[in-house]
Design a protein around this motif. Sequence first.
Motif, PDB file in Angstrom:
ATOM      1  N   GLU A   1       0.563 -29.777  27.449  1.00 11.23           N
ATOM      2  CA  GLU A   1       0.318 -29.152  28.753  1.00 11.23           C
ATOM      3  C   GLU A   1      -0.755 -29.902  29.526  1.00 11.23           C
ATOM      4  N   ILE A   2      -1.778 -30.396  28.805  1.00 11.79           N
ATOM      5  CA  ILE A   2      -2.819 -31.174  29.472  1.00 11.79           C
ATOM      6  C   ILE A   2      -2.242 -32.465  30.020  1.00 11.79           C
ATOM      7  N   ASP A   3      -1.362 -33.123  29.234  1.00 13.89           N
ATOM      8  CA  ASP A   3      -0.709 -34.338  29.717  1.00 13.89           C
ATOM      9  C   ASP A   3       0.013 -34.080  31.036  1.00 13.89           C
ATOM     10  N   ARG A   4       0.682 -32.929  31.083  1.00 14.32           N
ATOM     11  CA  ARG A   4       1.462 -32.596  32.267  1.00 14.32           C
ATOM     12  C   ARG A   4       0.572 -32.284  33.469  1.00 14.32           C
ATOM     13  N   LYS A   5      -0.590 -31.682  33.223  1.00 14.68           N
ATOM     14  CA  LYS A   5      -1.463 -31.249  34.317  1.00 14.68           C
ATOM     15  C   LYS A   5      -2.587 -32.233  34.624  1.00 14.68           C
ATOM     16  N   PHE A   6      -2.693 -33.298  33.814  1.00 18.66           N
ATOM     17  CA  PHE A   6      -3.868 -34.177  33.916  1.00 18.66           C
ATOM     18  C   PHE A   6      -4.054 -34.734  35.317  1.00 18.66           C
ATOM     19  N   ASP A   7      -3.013 -35.295  35.892  1.00 24.80           N
ATOM     20  CA  ASP A   7      -3.140 -35.915  37.218  1.00 24.80           C
ATOM     21  C   ASP A   7      -3.557 -34.905  38.278  1.00 24.80           C
ATOM     22  N   ASP A   8      -3.022 -33.675  38.182  1.00 21.33           N
ATOM     23  CA  ASP A   8      -3.390 -32.639  39.154  1.00 21.33           C
ATOM     24  C   ASP A   8      -4.857 -32.232  38.995  1.00 21.33           C
ATOM     25  N   ILE A   9      -5.325 -32.151  37.738  1.00 25.64           N
ATOM     26  CA  ILE A   9      -6.723 -31.785  37.483  1.00 25.64           C
ATOM     27  C   ILE A   9      -7.657 -32.818  38.087  1.00 25.64           C
ATOM     28  N   VAL A  10      -7.368 -34.092  37.836  1.00 27.55           N
ATOM     29  CA  VAL A  10      -8.217 -35.172  38.340  1.00 27.55           C
ATOM     30  C   VAL A  10      -8.174 -35.235  39.865  1.00 27.55           C
ATOM     31  N   ALA A  11      -6.974 -35.058  40.435  1.00 20.54           N
ATOM     32  CA  ALA A  11      -6.844 -35.109  41.890  1.00 20.54           C
ATOM     33  C   ALA A  11      -7.592 -33.957  42.540  1.00 20.54           C
ATOM     34  N   PHE A  12      -7.499 -32.754  41.947  1.00 22.45           N
ATOM     35  CA  PHE A  12      -8.198 -31.606  42.522  1.00 22.45           C
ATOM     36  C   PHE A  12      -9.710 -31.827  42.476  1.00 22.45           C
ATOM     37  N   ALA A  13     -10.210 -32.411  41.383  1.00 16.43           N
ATOM     38  CA  ALA A  13     -11.643 -32.660  41.240  1.00 16.43           C
ATOM     39  C   ALA A  13     -12.106 -33.863  42.058  1.00 16.43           C
ATOM     40  N   GLU A  14     -11.153 -34.608  42.625  1.00 13.91           N
ATOM     41  CA  GLU A  14     -11.453 -35.784  43.449  1.00 13.91           C
ATOM     42  C   GLU A  14     -12.272 -36.808  42.673  1.00 13.91           C
ATOM     43  N   LEU A  15     -11.819 -37.104  41.421  1.00 22.09           N
ATOM     44  CA  LEU A  15     -12.562 -37.999  40.541  1.00 22.09           C
ATOM     45  C   LEU A  15     -11.697 -39.140  40.011  1.00 22.09           C
ATOM     46  N   GLU A  16     -10.676 -39.519  40.780  1.00 24.90           N
ATOM     47  CA  GLU A  16      -9.767 -40.569  40.307  1.00 24.90           C
ATOM     48  C   GLU A  16     -10.511 -41.854  39.930  1.00 24.90           C
ATOM     49  N   GLU A  17     -11.516 -42.229  40.703  1.00 26.42           N
ATOM     50  CA  GLU A  17     -12.235 -43.482  40.461  1.00 26.42           C
ATOM     51  C   GLU A  17     -13.217 -43.380  39.298  1.00 26.42           C
ATOM     52  N   PHE A  18     -13.566 -42.157  38.903  1.00 21.78           N
ATOM     53  CA  PHE A  18     -14.634 -41.984  37.912  1.00 21.78           C
ATOM     54  C   PHE A  18     -14.167 -41.313  36.628  1.00 21.78           C
ATOM     55  N   ILE A  19     -12.872 -41.107  36.468  1.00 22.05           N
ATOM     56  CA  ILE A  19     -12.387 -40.307  35.352  1.00 22.05           C
ATOM     57  C   ILE A  19     -12.663 -40.966  34.004  1.00 22.05           C
ATOM     58  N   ASP A  20     -12.803 -42.307  33.960  1.00 24.57           N
ATOM     59  CA  ASP A  20     -13.100 -42.996  32.700  1.00 24.57           C
ATOM     60  C   ASP A  20     -14.570 -43.390  32.592  1.00 24.57           C
ATOM     61  N   THR A  21     -15.396 -42.726  33.398  1.00 26.78           N
ATOM     62  CA  THR A  21     -16.850 -42.921  33.348  1.00 26.78           C
ATOM     63  C   THR A  21     -17.474 -41.775  32.556  1.00 26.78           C
ATOM     64  N   PRO A  22     -18.479 -42.058  31.697  1.00 28.73           N
ATOM     65  CA  PRO A  22     -19.137 -40.963  30.949  1.00 28.73           C
ATOM     66  C   PRO A  22     -19.711 -39.906  31.885  1.00 28.73           C
ATOM     67  N   ILE A  23     -19.597 -38.676  31.459  1.00 32.87           N
ATOM     68  CA  ILE A  23     -20.063 -37.544  32.265  1.00 32.87           C
ATOM     69  C   ILE A  23     -21.559 -37.648  32.579  1.00 32.87           C
ATOM     70  N   LYS A  24     -22.343 -38.252  31.702  1.00 31.05           N
ATOM     71  CA  LYS A  24     -23.792 -38.335  31.926  1.00 31.05           C
ATOM     72  C   LYS A  24     -24.126 -39.137  33.180  1.00 31.05           C
ATOM     73  N   ARG A  25     -23.157 -39.909  33.672  1.00 28.68           N
ATOM     74  CA  ARG A  25     -23.384 -40.676  34.894  1.00 28.68           C
ATOM     75  C   ARG A  25     -22.853 -39.942  36.131  1.00 28.68           C
ATOM     76  N   TYR A  26     -22.286 -38.748  35.945  1.00 30.95           N
ATOM     77  CA  TYR A  26     -21.801 -37.953  37.064  1.00 30.95           C
ATOM     78  C   TYR A  26     -22.970 -37.256  37.740  1.00 30.95           C
ATOM     79  N   SER A  27     -22.818 -36.991  39.018  1.00 36.68           N
ATOM     80  CA  SER A  27     -23.760 -36.098  39.686  1.00 36.68           C
ATOM     81  C   SER A  27     -23.442 -34.668  39.273  1.00 36.68           C
ATOM     82  N   SER A  28     -24.355 -33.734  39.566  1.00 32.11           N
ATOM     83  CA  SER A  28     -24.108 -32.338  39.204  1.00 32.11           C
ATOM     84  C   SER A  28     -22.876 -31.798  39.919  1.00 32.11           C
ATOM     85  N   GLY A  29     -22.675 -32.229  41.179  1.00 30.45           N
ATOM     86  CA  GLY A  29     -21.502 -31.785  41.925  1.00 30.45           C
ATOM     87  C   GLY A  29     -20.208 -32.280  41.324  1.00 30.45           C
ATOM     88  N   MET A  30     -20.190 -33.523  40.840  1.00 29.57           N
ATOM     89  CA  MET A  30     -18.997 -34.074  40.207  1.00 29.57           C
ATOM     90  C   MET A  30     -18.665 -33.312  38.931  1.00 29.57           C
TER      91      MET A  30
END
Length: 421
Positions: free
Chosen positions: A126-155
């Motif tokens: 189910e995650i495989d099926r929804k993955f692209d929608d999750i990333v697109a909704f979060a607007e993080l396509e460019e950063f999805i393979d970046t460690p979370i510790k480098r995200y801003s709090s908003g991201m």
Amino acid sequence: MSIIQVDHVTKEYQLGQIHSIKTAALNQWRRVTGQEVEKRLPFKALDNVNFSIEKGEVVGIIGHNGAGKSTMLKLLANISKPSSGSITVKGKVAPLIEVGAGLVGELTGRENVYLNGAILGISKREIDRKFDDIVAFAELEEFIDTPIKRYSSGMSVRLGFAIATSVDSDILIVDEVLAVGDLAFQRKCFDRMEDVIRRQGRTVLLVSHNIRQVERMCTRVMMLNHGSIIHDGDPHKTCDQFYQLSNQTIRDQKAKDSSKRIISSGEIDNVEVNVLDPQGEVTDSFAEGSALWIRIRFTLKQPLSNPEFHVGTHTTDFVYLTGESTAVLGESHEFPAGNHEIEQFIPVYPLVPGTYGIRFAVIDQRGRVVFHGESLVFFNVKAKTMNAPLQDELRLVAVPVEWTLQGAHFSMSDRLRFPAR
């Protein structure tokens, strides 16, 4: 059959368990000598709470800070257990509580999507099926393979919200998470919640301090106060009671706290601001759609030539609502040293029921601020009728209107004039 049943639930916490060295030594001595150790009474976050929720209901839970709202949601989400009583929840629960708290900083956004999805009960397929929608909704396509510790709090909170709302659940529990990210993303959050509520028909429990949001989205609202439910029913009536309780609290606090937000050059003294009723008597409340008559008295220590007077109103959290200046009159006035009185009259004050403050400023002809004060006095706008309109929660201002129904003309506007002096 109820999808959620809460029977006589109480949740207690032990407060103040850290003692000073002196108190700890004294308690130990009491134990050794067989004396009774001083016990502190437990704090009841919830006190004998009872309610049931039917499938498909959208229930808002409101109340002041510390009323027990988040505690209740954590019990329903099985994050913690009640001290006594029972809770029955039928169906899969998706809790949106402390969004983003479960993200692991060392892992990438992609890895966190799969990890958090698994924690929330979403299968890998189910995650495989929804993955692209999750990333697109979060607007993080460019950063999805970046460690979370480098995200801003908003991201981080955007990703957490996108994951949590992707779960196909029977019950959605939401705790103050609709105001995540910037304004554009908040709009997306509202739209997704509208979709969950209006079209998917899921059972939703929503905690929010945005009372108008609760009124708009919920079919039923419960108000908690000191761990007990004091009102449960129609959203507008419950939220109106919350406003009344909050307004009374504000008035009580202002009565105890004489401090006001004031900037003064020292040239003005004895500033007295009052709201007057139609008879010219001092009042602190009037009906919605009535006139607002403000009288300001003050003492000038020295003459002021052609000053500009500014009088306005604001909410209790300092959102400016009105603000009118005598500069638009285009007239010059001399104010000698001594006592003076000015008035401002608004024939129809257009705000809905609530508590509002008055600000007053004096500016000299060179543009210098002589006096500026906020929250100088508070007044209360009361509902015009006991039976509020069905969509009263969908407005912020109350304007005079006229209607034509089947050829008959109806006018709700009040023909007000400045009271004779």
